[in-house]
Write a protein that holds these residues in place. Structure first.
Motif, PDB file in Angstrom:
ATOM      1  N   PRO A   1       6.695  -2.148 -29.393  1.00 37.53           N
ATOM      2  CA  PRO A   1       6.253  -3.298 -30.193  1.00 37.53           C
ATOM      3  C   PRO A   1       6.722  -4.649 -29.652  1.00 37.53           C
ATOM      4  N   SER A   2       7.281  -4.687 -28.446  1.00 26.32           N
ATOM      5  CA  SER A   2       7.687  -5.976 -27.880  1.00 26.32           C
ATOM      6  C   SER A   2       6.453  -6.829 -27.581  1.00 26.32           C
ATOM      7  N   ASN A   3       6.670  -8.125 -27.515  1.00 23.59           N
ATOM      8  CA  ASN A   3       5.577  -9.067 -27.283  1.00 23.59           C
ATOM      9  C   ASN A   3       5.534  -9.467 -25.811  1.00 23.59           C
TER      10      ASN A   3
ATOM     11  N   GLU B   1      10.699  -7.785 -30.839  1.00 24.98           N
ATOM     12  CA  GLU B   1      11.155  -6.482 -31.334  1.00 24.98           C
ATOM     13  C   GLU B   1      11.207  -5.431 -30.225  1.00 24.98           C
ATOM     14  N   GLY B   2      12.281  -4.679 -30.187  1.00 28.46           N
ATOM     15  CA  GLY B   2      12.408  -3.560 -29.257  1.00 28.46           C
ATOM     16  C   GLY B   2      12.623  -3.937 -27.808  1.00 28.46           C
ATOM     17  N   VAL B   3      12.916  -5.217 -27.530  1.00 32.38           N
ATOM     18  CA  VAL B   3      13.022  -5.635 -26.142  1.00 32.38           C
ATOM     19  C   VAL B   3      14.220  -5.002 -25.434  1.00 32.38           C
ATOM     20  N   ARG B   4      15.256  -4.649 -26.218  1.00 28.56           N
ATOM     21  CA  ARG B   4      16.453  -4.062 -25.606  1.00 28.56           C
ATOM     22  C   ARG B   4      16.146  -2.726 -24.928  1.00 28.56           C
ATOM     23  N   ASP B   5      15.220  -1.982 -25.505  1.00 27.03           N
ATOM     24  CA  ASP B   5      14.905  -0.648 -24.975  1.00 27.03           C
ATOM     25  C   ASP B   5      13.561  -0.591 -24.248  1.00 27.03           C
ATOM     26  N   VAL B   6      13.014  -1.731 -23.928  1.00 30.13           N
ATOM     27  CA  VAL B   6      11.665  -1.750 -23.378  1.00 30.13           C
ATOM     28  C   VAL B   6      11.574  -1.013 -22.038  1.00 30.13           C
TER      29      VAL B   6
ATOM     30  N   ASP C   1      13.264   1.588 -21.067  1.00 26.28           N
ATOM     31  CA  ASP C   1      13.269   3.031 -21.327  1.00 26.28           C
ATOM     32  C   ASP C   1      11.896   3.504 -21.780  1.00 26.28           C
ATOM     33  N   ARG C   2      11.231   2.709 -22.634  1.00 28.43           N
ATOM     34  CA  ARG C   2       9.900   3.091 -23.119  1.00 28.43           C
ATOM     35  C   ARG C   2       8.883   3.112 -21.981  1.00 28.43           C
TER      36      ARG C   2
END
Length: 208
Positions: free
Chosen positions: A165-167, A190-195, A197-198
């Motif tokens: 869900p990162s932008n 949102e979620g940029v810390r784990d981007v 890994d995704r």
């Protein structure tokens, strides 16, 4: 992105009969490198740069007296040093086209003409750099990702789904050799810390 969005508007100009010493003073006080040259009818007839003008100055090793030197300098005008014909850009053309023309002609700036053919601005390498950093979202924070992917339809779509869900702030691509292409992205939110890994979990190579 059009030239009109990034150019410096209403540039300072000189005329062909402007003394070289006066033109150099204008450049020094203004902190810029080039001056469009306009004739008495408001037409662009040339362009001169700080280097052109300084190259016109007599060598320090000259044997001329101070009076002879001052006399020669007082007679030297921009008309003798300016470049012509002038390579220009149009307000409504794309920045990348103007940048390519600058590269092809080895110049650091182009006078910009409006639809009526009148001087309305100037575009320089500094403006190109501002546009480049703006496109890449350098001032918007976030994280930078470089992805190495197959150069086939659907690669970018796969990457964007993995980033959610990162932008995505910006996207640029280069390469295209050996069937691969690199995507340089800046993402935030949102979620940029784990981007990373995704993205890796989606089977995409993350180079940095």
């Amino acid at each position: 992105m059009l030239v009109r969005d990034w150019m410096t508007r209403n540039p300072v100009t000189v005329t062909p009969d402007t003394p070289v010493m006066d033109a150099l003073k204008i450049l020094k006080e203004g902190g810029f490198r080039r001056l469009p040259v306009m004739d008495g009818h408001g037409r662009l007839v040339g362009i001169t740069t700080r280097k052109d003008l300084k190259d016109a100055m007599p060598s320090k090793a000259t044997t001329l007296s101070v009076w002879e030197l001052n006399y020669l300098l007082s007679k030297l005008t921009v008309d003798e040093m300016m470049a012509r014909p002038v390579i220009t850009a149009a307000e409504g053309e794309y920045m990348e086209d103007a940048a390519l023309r600058m590269q092809e002609h080895h110049v650091g700036g182009l006078p910009v003409l409006n639809d009526a053919g009148q001087l309305s601005g100037i575009i320089t390498t500094m403006d190109i750099l501002r546009a480049f950093t703006g496109i890449l979202g350098m001032r918007e924070g976030g994280q930078r990702l470089t992805l190495d992917m197959p150069d086939v339809p659907g690669s970018l779509e796969k990457a964007t789904h993995a980033i959610l869900p990162s932008n995505i702030i910006s996207v640029a691509t280069f390469g295209g050799e050996n069937g691969r292409r690199r995507f340089v992205m800046r993402v935030s939110g949102e979620g940029v810390r784990d981007v990373r890994d995704r993205v890796r979990a989606a089977g995409i190579d993350v180079l940095d």
